[in-house]
Design an enzyme around this catalytic site. Structure first.
Site, mmCIF file in Angstrom:
data_model
loop_
_atom_site.group_PDB
_atom_site.id
_atom_site.type_symbol
_atom_site.label_atom_id
_atom_site.label_comp_id
_atom_site.label_asym_id
_atom_site.label_seq_id
_atom_site.Cartn_x
_atom_site.Cartn_y
_atom_site.Cartn_z
ATOM 1 N N ARG A 28 0.827 -1.222 0.000
ATOM 2 C CA ARG A 28 0.000 0.000 0.000
ATOM 3 C C ARG A 28 0.854 1.261 0.000
ATOM 4 O O ARG A 28 0.504 2.247 0.654
ATOM 5 C CB ARG A 28 -0.938 0.033 1.201
ATOM 6 C CG ARG A 28 -2.037 -0.999 1.154
ATOM 7 C CD ARG A 28 -3.172 -0.499 0.265
ATOM 8 N NE ARG A 28 -4.263 -1.459 0.255
ATOM 9 C CZ ARG A 28 -5.319 -1.373 1.060
ATOM 10 N NH1 ARG A 28 -5.424 -0.379 1.893
ATOM 11 N NH2 ARG A 28 -6.252 -2.283 0.992
ATOM 12 N N ARG A 32 -3.774 7.012 0.521
ATOM 13 C CA ARG A 32 -4.299 8.262 1.082
ATOM 14 C C ARG A 32 -3.342 8.992 2.008
ATOM 15 O O ARG A 32 -3.579 10.149 2.330
ATOM 16 C CB ARG A 32 -5.612 7.969 1.819
ATOM 17 C CG ARG A 32 -6.772 7.755 0.864
ATOM 18 C CD ARG A 32 -7.981 7.184 1.566
ATOM 19 N NE ARG A 32 -7.728 5.807 1.982
ATOM 20 C CZ ARG A 32 -8.643 4.996 2.511
ATOM 21 N NH1 ARG A 32 -9.865 5.430 2.710
ATOM 22 N NH2 ARG A 32 -8.336 3.759 2.840
ATOM 23 N N ARG A 41 -7.159 11.646 -6.435
ATOM 24 C CA ARG A 41 -8.413 10.966 -6.150
ATOM 25 C C ARG A 41 -9.586 11.955 -6.207
ATOM 26 O O ARG A 41 -10.648 11.636 -6.743
ATOM 27 C CB ARG A 41 -8.345 10.339 -4.765
ATOM 28 C CG ARG A 41 -9.487 9.416 -4.414
ATOM 29 C CD ARG A 41 -9.231 8.932 -2.997
ATOM 30 N NE ARG A 41 -10.099 7.852 -2.584
ATOM 31 C CZ ARG A 41 -11.326 8.003 -2.143
ATOM 32 N NH1 ARG A 41 -11.852 9.216 -2.088
ATOM 33 N NH2 ARG A 41 -12.024 6.955 -1.763
ATOM 34 N N ASP A 78 -6.696 -3.267 -7.373
ATOM 35 C CA ASP A 78 -7.267 -3.861 -6.169
ATOM 36 C C ASP A 78 -7.436 -5.353 -6.394
ATOM 37 O O ASP A 78 -7.544 -5.807 -7.530
ATOM 38 C CB ASP A 78 -8.626 -3.224 -5.838
ATOM 39 C CG ASP A 78 -8.971 -3.445 -4.370
ATOM 40 O OD1 ASP A 78 -8.485 -2.670 -3.532
ATOM 41 O OD2 ASP A 78 -9.672 -4.422 -4.062
ATOM 42 N N TYR A 155 -14.626 -12.084 0.537
ATOM 43 C CA TYR A 155 -15.396 -10.902 0.131
ATOM 44 C C TYR A 155 -16.632 -11.292 -0.678
ATOM 45 O O TYR A 155 -17.686 -10.664 -0.571
ATOM 46 C CB TYR A 155 -14.511 -9.945 -0.682
ATOM 47 C CG TYR A 155 -13.505 -9.223 0.187
ATOM 48 C CD1 TYR A 155 -13.868 -8.076 0.881
ATOM 49 C CD2 TYR A 155 -12.195 -9.684 0.319
ATOM 50 C CE1 TYR A 155 -12.961 -7.408 1.688
ATOM 51 C CE2 TYR A 155 -11.276 -9.032 1.127
ATOM 52 C CZ TYR A 155 -11.669 -7.890 1.813
ATOM 53 O OH TYR A 155 -10.777 -7.238 2.610
HETATM 54 O O1 CP3 Z 1 0.163 -1.740 -2.391
HETATM 55 C C1 CP3 Z 1 -0.188 -0.881 -3.236
HETATM 56 O O2 CP3 Z 1 0.208 0.303 -3.170
HETATM 57 C C2 CP3 Z 1 -1.043 -1.310 -4.420
HETATM 58 C C3 CP3 Z 1 -2.428 -1.054 -4.332
HETATM 59 C C4 CP3 Z 1 -3.399 -1.972 -3.620
HETATM 60 C C5 CP3 Z 1 -4.667 -1.501 -3.242
HETATM 61 N N1 CP3 Z 1 -5.394 -2.548 -2.751
HETATM 62 C C6 CP3 Z 1 -5.117 -0.122 -3.391
HETATM 63 C C7 CP3 Z 1 -6.261 0.341 -2.606
HETATM 64 C C8 CP3 Z 1 -3.345 -3.317 -3.282
HETATM 65 C C9 CP3 Z 1 -2.185 -4.276 -3.413
HETATM 66 C C10 CP3 Z 1 -4.622 -3.678 -2.755
HETATM 67 C C11 CP3 Z 1 -4.986 -5.040 -2.341
HETATM 68 C C12 CP3 Z 1 -6.158 -5.254 -1.478
HETATM 69 N N2 CP3 Z 1 -7.406 -4.707 -1.594
HETATM 70 C C13 CP3 Z 1 -6.197 -6.174 -0.425
HETATM 71 C C14 CP3 Z 1 -5.068 -7.089 -0.039
HETATM 72 C C15 CP3 Z 1 -3.975 -6.336 0.620
HETATM 73 C C16 CP3 Z 1 -4.194 -6.136 2.063
HETATM 74 O O3 CP3 Z 1 -4.224 -4.969 2.489
HETATM 75 O O4 CP3 Z 1 -4.260 -7.142 2.774
HETATM 76 C C17 CP3 Z 1 -7.479 -6.138 0.137
HETATM 77 C C18 CP3 Z 1 -7.967 -6.939 1.321
HETATM 78 C C19 CP3 Z 1 -8.245 -5.219 -0.628
HETATM 79 C C20 CP3 Z 1 -9.689 -4.859 -0.461
HETATM 80 C C21 CP3 Z 1 -9.824 -3.421 -0.213
HETATM 81 N N3 CP3 Z 1 -9.710 -2.446 -1.186
HETATM 82 C C22 CP3 Z 1 -9.966 -2.757 1.035
HETATM 83 C C23 CP3 Z 1 -10.117 -3.467 2.360
HETATM 84 C C24 CP3 Z 1 -9.932 -1.372 0.779
HETATM 85 C C25 CP3 Z 1 -9.945 -0.259 1.789
HETATM 86 C C26 CP3 Z 1 -11.234 0.422 1.895
HETATM 87 C C27 CP3 Z 1 -11.097 1.682 2.735
HETATM 88 O O5 CP3 Z 1 -12.045 2.477 2.671
HETATM 89 O O6 CP3 Z 1 -10.079 1.879 3.411
HETATM 90 C C28 CP3 Z 1 -9.771 -1.208 -0.596
HETATM 91 C C29 CP3 Z 1 -9.646 0.088 -1.316
HETATM 92 C C30 CP3 Z 1 -8.267 0.472 -1.674
HETATM 93 N N4 CP3 Z 1 -7.436 -0.323 -2.408
HETATM 94 C C31 CP3 Z 1 -7.621 1.709 -1.392
HETATM 95 C C32 CP3 Z 1 -6.358 1.626 -1.998
HETATM 96 C C33 CP3 Z 1 -5.301 2.699 -2.039
HETATM 97 C C34 CP3 Z 1 -8.204 2.893 -0.656
HETATM 98 C C35 CP3 Z 1 -9.053 3.590 -1.659
HETATM 99 C C36 CP3 Z 1 -9.332 5.011 -1.364
HETATM 100 O O7 CP3 Z 1 -10.299 5.245 -0.622
HETATM 101 O O8 CP3 Z 1 -8.637 5.881 -1.917
#
Ligand code: CP3
Length: 357
Positions: A28, A32, A41, A78, A155
């Site tokens: 990640r 943000r 964003r 994602d 999920y």
């Molecule tokens: O690592 C990186 O920089 C690459 C980007 C990446 C994202 N998601 C961007 C993202 C990666 C590798 C993921 C994988 C992901 N997504 C996982 C596995 C990794 C982990 O953390 O265990 C999971 C479980 C998800 C599912 C998911 N997508 C969640 C739980 C969320 C967060 C929701 C929230 O409101 O916090 C997301 C959204 C997401 N994916 C964001 C990012 C940067 C946040 C989006 C935003 O609001 O800008």
């Protein structure tokens, strides 16, 4: 391919080859906590609006690399793109995280699922990989990724995030055959997805088994491990110097390190609940290890961050016969939105300085 890279530390370390300093990237690393991410964003309107536009996905992939001396880029996307492309209707509810319009709870629901076409339904992901490779121009390697079959199923069955995984665990107990069919189609999709990212230009591949650790050891061996093993076995990734390394990351996977190291994957990613030195001893040089700083260490001062980074580096070397080779430094899980970018810079610099050969 690797030879055109200006910085091939990550790929060398994943193959347990010697490097001049331990490579570091952060799960990640785009997100943000970076003001420039929040600005992009706001312009794009939403997270999915960024992920589905290759030029914007490329921009946010590159943002952390402009600030920090990271040794890898990770595709901005994602893990939930696969179930979205299977027709479940992914959307994000502010403050609640990901949600699906449709869930998968019955044999009939599983019957409706198929492996999406990678160059149509998931073309935006492959286009992002191609644009990022072009823009990186060999600066550092690009990591592609997927969720694990089990984590995706969590999920899909729960319909979003979960605290207790009640529905999918009930399915595991009451209708394991249906869950195995779901995990099997997910595995086919993950293999096709990672193969397509590799064909589009991804130079290393990581599987996120974020929720494997919520399973008892026996249930993990039934519902997560066999599908990770199938990915490691069946995913075509070339031979010798050209082989694309596969990293199996899991939260809470400490009970299964020996099995993961024997899966055929090149590397295993671990969280901070296991000493990295112990992980190195137990995997005995069969794989590279990635990890495993507690992400919360980034809330500490730069001096505290340096001390903790040193402890991770030294623990690995202690368990690896005194050698730092075969280690990729990372956090044990992803970064959070309230982390301080200056602390990330302190961490990356400390890892490089303390691990110089
Ligand atoms: O690592 C990186 O920089 C690459 C980007 C990446 C994202 N998601 C961007 C993202 C990666 C590798 C993921 C994988 C992901 N997504 C996982 C596995 C990794 C982990 O953390 O265990 C999971 C479980 C998800 C599912 C998911 N997508 C969640 C739980 C969320 C967060 C929701 C929230 O409101 O916090 C997301 C959204 C997401 N994916 C964001 C990012 C940067 C946040 C989006 C935003 O609001 O800008």
């Amino acid at each position: 391919m690797a030879s055109l890279l200006k910085n091939d530390r990550l790929l060398r370390a994943l193959k347990r080859q010697p490097v001049d300093r331990t490579p570091v990237w952060l799960m990640r690393q785009a997100g943000r906590y970076l003001p420039e991410y929040r600005a992009t964003r706001a312009q794009a309107g939403s997270f999915l609006g960024m992920a589905k536009h290759p030029e914007i996905a490329c921009e946010v992939t590159l943002q952390p690399l402009r600030r920090f001396d990271l040794d890898a880029a990770i595709l901005f996307s994602d893990i939930l793109t696969i179930p979205d492309a299977m027709g479940l209707g992914l959307h994000f509810v502010e403050g609640e995280g990901p949600k699906f319009k449709r869930t998968v709870r019955s044999a009939a629901d599983v019957d409706r699922l198929g492996v999406p076409d990678m160059e149509t339904e998931l073309r935006y992901v492959m286009d992002a990989v191609r644009v990022i490779r072009r823009e990186l121009d060999g600066k550092v390697p690009l990591i592609g990724f997927s969720g694990s079959p089990w984590t995706l199923a969590c999920y899909m069955v729960e319909g979003g995030g979960s605290k207790d995984f009640a529905r999918i665990k009930a399915m595991a107990l009451n209708d394991p055959a249906t869950l195995h069919r779901l995990l099997s189609v997910n595995t086919d999709a993950v293999i096709a997805y990672l193969a397509a990212q590799r064909a589009a230009g991804a130079q290393a591949l990581q599987v996120f088994d974020t929720w494997g650790g919520v399973l008892s050891p026996a249930m993990y061996r039934e519902f997560s491990l066999p599908y990770l093993q199938r990915i490691a076995r069946e995913l075509e990734r070339g031979e010798g110097e050209e082989r694309t390394p596969l990293i199996l990351f899991g939260k809470g996977n400490a009970a299964h390190l020996e099995a993961l190291a024997a899966s055929g994957a090149e590397a295993v990613g671990v969280d901070w609940l296991v000493e990295l030195g112990e992980a190195a001893r137990r995997t005995g040089g069969k794989v590279a290890l990635q990890g495993n700083l507690d992400p919360a260490v980034l809330y500490g001062s730069p001096a505290a961050i340096e001390a903790q980074a040193r402890a991770v580096l030294d623990s690995y070397a202690e368990g690896n016969g005194g050698s730092r080779e075969g280690h990729v430094f990372n956090l044990g899980h992803g970064m959070s939105p309230d982390m301080n970018p200056d602390h990330v810079a302190a961490l990356v610099d400390a890892v490089h300085r303390l691990s110089a050969r």
